[in-house]
Design an enzyme around this catalytic site. Structure first.
Site, short mmCIF file in Angstrom:
data_model
loop_
_atom_site.label_atom_id
_atom_site.label_comp_id
_atom_site.label_asym_id
_atom_site.label_seq_id
_atom_site.Cartn_x
_atom_site.Cartn_y
_atom_site.Cartn_z
N ASP A 226 64.85 97.30 15.05
CA ASP A 226 65.34 96.36 15.77
C ASP A 226 66.89 97.10 15.51
O ASP A 226 66.62 97.68 14.86
CB ASP A 226 64.95 95.04 16.02
CG ASP A 226 65.64 94.21 17.52
OD1 ASP A 226 66.16 95.65 17.96
OD2 ASP A 226 65.22 93.23 17.21
C1 BGC Z 1 66.76 92.99 20.43
C2 BGC Z 1 65.20 94.10 20.72
C3 BGC Z 1 65.52 94.87 22.18
C4 BGC Z 1 66.95 95.62 21.85
C5 BGC Z 1 66.80 96.98 22.93
C6 BGC Z 1 67.89 94.20 20.07
O1 BGC Z 1 68.84 93.62 20.10
O2 BGC Z 1 66.56 92.54 19.75
O3 BGC Z 1 64.19 93.00 21.39
O4 BGC Z 1 64.28 95.92 22.18
O5 BGC Z 1 67.93 95.60 21.41
O6 BGC Z 1 67.07 96.53 23.46
#
Ligand code: BGC
Length: 763
Positions: free
Chosen positions: A275
């Site tokens: 993530d």
């Molecule tokens: C989130 C993810 C997301 C990623 C990209 C993160 O902060 O937890 O779910 O896909 O950002 O935007």
């Protein structure tokens, strides 16, 4: 002359050498992946292992800008010399999230806001979710992305989790089946899905550091199980590790999670990405099999230093790179797909509307209040009626062109909306917006307290309207959890429901409450007052239209709850431990309710709920009959068949739920667990359908931690088939003559602290 020849031949030699070396430079797709890796410099490798999330970077080897599609979450590195193209990664679970107005574009790049995952799960219709995934994936393809960062399938462990709207259910089977359907739909376009957040990302408070402490059994049966189903049945191209720690270590740094369980046990063949900025130790992440670090930042230096210091083995990097290259080969961008930037948005809006109306749950319908009869004028209460909420906030938000409000949808469908009331709300909203800063406008109304109304103001509407519709709205999102007060209705909201109900009932008129919310809320202290309650969820841009489809009876509600609605927040099994300890700034969250999440807890410990898991009403009735089992003794597989008949007056669909009560022999078991479900076709009055559901040994089994084995204990199992977890219509029993040791797994992921887990035996 001689001199000239010598010079020419030297020159030719040079050309031929460079031509040769050009020919010899391996190209992705033409040459073996290992030949490509062998041709990479260490720097190439370290760059490829992470993305380019920072919009200011430029690729030094190609001069290309970082951003390929504006508003996407990130991209991977490209190395033109080796034919390695970039891949574009975009959010999110309710539809593609890109910039709707990129600088150089000649037209807008709006995307369709589909119902949120929680809403889709309420349809209990995997075919429908696959159709939605197909439409979403088409937008991913046509706007030039390669991967949608979805589906998100974390368990609704606690109703206050800020991201529950992005997730499907409190039950891992339902979540896993929905996730698998979404992946199949998305990937049918030739784009990738990213199954996230792996695993146990059930808390948003301190989400990048919180340590979820979970027993092996609860992990295997509740938190991993949905992922297991989605991986095996959906085959996602990618999986995203979560931000949190699990039993002491970041999930993105756990070899036992990302390699032993995900790849060795479940057979995952794709790519794991972190993530965004998740984890702390790039070397540990690489070793664990977290192949790609997103969005990519200072870890480059860290990995280069590790290579120099020999604290990482280059073969680990090569292994991870091979997975990245295998992934890139599948992407539309690598294949040179000429995307149009013109997906069929009107067709997708229709799919969104159809999915929205199949996802809404009718919670109450006293004296057949709905569908509305002989109603011309609707008095529309609640600010949210005029600003319907399409979805939650954060990366799961979609840049759609327009979300139709309930007011607009009613007018479009030929109803009159009480004008003086509408004018009051519009004035309230306009004033709020006029006084707000620009960056604060989007969700300002959603989060602002409700507008209070006096009794006189309500009385002024009663005679001029045939029915009152009150919308209660809630929004939430990534990065923080909801508060207990957000779970409850505010005094103003309760007074509104109370005063409107009293005033309308006094003259024999009905009151309908529409819940435009993203997760469970309190209902017990007000639900007696209105005549009908429609749980509309946050169902995307067409939510307003779909509510009107239900109010009119153009669509018969067929949604059922994918989670329990507790009577009080304090009844939630994790209420005491959520979000974690110390409560002011949580570091650790002890999941001491163990396997008793949601209905598994309420049913076993006999705690009443306001609306139980699997609950939902219809405008018709369904009878269940002829429950048959293929055998009364289990021999590896068993088919359960039941007839469902529409005995009411209008056509409708029914969700058939199969629960199993296992014997309490070796291992303790919850009272019952969902093991299979199906949705009927649209059945006309009088029509029936035979539904068959299959049980296998894995579905019968529980995870016995001491021996790390899925075991189906011997004894009598009760099959319980019904319309909700409490509305069981038919039962039958079968025997397992000898305990079955279904599957032995690795003894991994155990907690490193002792804690007292909830047990029905210790009660
Ligand atoms: C989130 C993810 C997301 C990623 C990209 C993160 O902060 O937890 O779910 O896909 O950002 O935007």
């Amino acid at each position: 002359m001689k001199k000239t020849l010598i010079a020419l031949s030297l020159c030719l030699m040079a050309v031929s050498l460079s031509a040769q070396s050009g020919v010899q430079t391996p190209q992705l797709g033409k040459d073996n992946i290992y030949a490509i890796i062998a041709a990479m410099t260490l720097e190439d490798k370290v760059y490829l292992l992470m993305g380019l999330g920072d919009a200011n970077w430029t690729n030094p080897s190609s001069g290309e800008k970082t951003v390929i599609v504006s508003g996407t979450a990130g991209r991977t590195w490209n190395i033109p010399r080796l034919g390695i193209t970039p891949a574009v990664l975009s959010d999110g679970p309710a539809g593609l999230r890109i910039d709707a107005h990129p600088k150089e574009a000649t037209h807008s790049y709006y995307c369709t806001a589909f119902p949120t995952a929680t809403a889709l799960a309420s349809s209990w219709n995997t075919a429908l979710v696959e159709t939605v995934g197909k439409a979403m994936g088409n937008e991913v393809l046509e706007y030039g992305s390669d991967v949608l960062l979805a589906p998100a399938i974390n368990i609704h462990r606690n109703p206050l989790c800020g991201r529950n709207f992005e997730y499907y259910s409190e039950d891992p089977l339902l979540a896993g089946k929905m996730g698998a359907a979404m992946i199949r739909g998305l990937q049918s376009n030739g784009v990738g899905a990213s199954l996230k957040h792996f695993v146990a990302n059930n808390i948003e408070t301190n989400r990048t550091s919180i340590n979820a402490v979970i027993s092996q059994r609860a992990l295997r049966e509740i938190y991993l199980r949905g992922f297991e189903i989605a991986v095996k049945e959906g085959q996602p191209w990618t999986v995203m590790s979560s931000y949190n720690r699990l039993n002491g270590y970041y999930t993105s740094e756990r070899y036992d999670l990302l390699t032993t369980v995900l790849r060795d046990e479940w057979g995952f063949k794709g790519l794991v990405m972190s993530d965004w900025w998740g984890g702390a130790d790039a070397v540990a992440q690489m070793n664990a099999g977290n192949d790609l670090l997103m969005p990519g930042c200072n870890q480059r230096e860290e990995l280069l230093a590790a290579m120099r210091n020999k604290t990482i083995d280059e073969s680990v990097l090569d292994r991870n790179i091979s997975r990245i290259l295998t992934f890139i080969l599948k992407t539309p961008r690598y294949k040179g797909y000429a995307y149009s930037c013109h997906p069929d948005l009107p067709a997708h809006a229709q799919i969104s509307r159809m999915a929205a109306s199949e996802s809404m749950v009718l919670l109450k319908n006293a004296q057949g209040t709905l569908p509305l009869k002989k109603v011309k004028t609707v008095a529309l209460y609640g600010k949210t009626s005029y600003r319907f909420i399409a979805g939650g906030t954060g990366s799961g938000e979609v840049n759609y062109e327009k979300a139709i409000s309930l007011e607009e949808a009613l007018i479009k469908a030929g109803f009159q909306v009480s004008k003086p009331l509408a004018a009051m709300y519009t004035h309230f909203i306009d004033t709020l917006l006029a006084n707000a800063k620009d960056d604060n406008k989007k969700q300002l109304v959603d989060f602002h307290p409700e507008m209070p109304l006096t009794n006189d103001q309500i009385q002024a509407q009663v005679h001029a309207s045939d029915v009152a519709v009150i919308t209660i709205g809630r929004n939430a999102g990534e990065g923080s959890d909801r508060s207990v007060s957000d779970f409850s209705l505010t005094e103003t909201e309760k007074r509104l429901i109370n005063d409107v109900s009293t005033a309308y009932h006094a003259v024999g008129k009905k009151v309908v409450v529409v819940l435009n919310i993203g997760g469970a809320i309190a209902t017990s202290d007000w639900r007696e007052e209105p005549d009908a309650i429609l749980l509309a969820w946050q169902t995307g841009q067409e939510g307003g239209n779909a509510v009107v489809d239900m109010l009119k009876g153009a669509v018969n509600p067929s949604g059922k709850l994918p989670m329990s609605f507790p009577v009080a927040y304090s009844d939630v099994p994790s209420a005491r431990t959520f979000p974690g300890e110390p409560s002011a700034n949580p570091v650790t969250a002890i999941y001491d309710e163990g396997i008793y999440v949601g209905y598994r807890y309420y049913d076993t410990f006999k705690v009443p709920t306001a609306y139980e898991f699997g609950y939902g009403l219809s405008y018709t009735h369904f009878d269940y009959s002829d429950l048959t089992l293929s055998s009364s003794t289990f021999t590896g597989q068993l088919t359960v068949t039941v007839t469902v008949k529409n005995t009411g007056r209008v056509a409708g669909k029914e969700v058939v739920e199969l629960y199993l009560s296992a014997p309490q022999s070796e291992m303790e078991k919850p009272q019952q667990e969902l093991k299979a479900f199906a949705k009927t076709d649209l059945l006309n009055p009088g029509a029936s359908q035979r539904i068959s559901l299959t049980l296998d040994s894995r579905l019968l089994s529980s995870f016995q931690s001491g021996i790390s084995t899925w075991v189906a204990d011997k004894g009598t199992y009760e099959v319980r088939v019904g319309a909700s977890s409490k509305d069981i219509r038919l039962t039958a029993a079968f025997e397992v003559p000898q305990s079955i040791y279904v599957e032995k797994d690795h003894n991994v992921l155990y907690p490193n602290v002792y804690f007292n887990e909830l047990s029905r035996q210790k009660k």
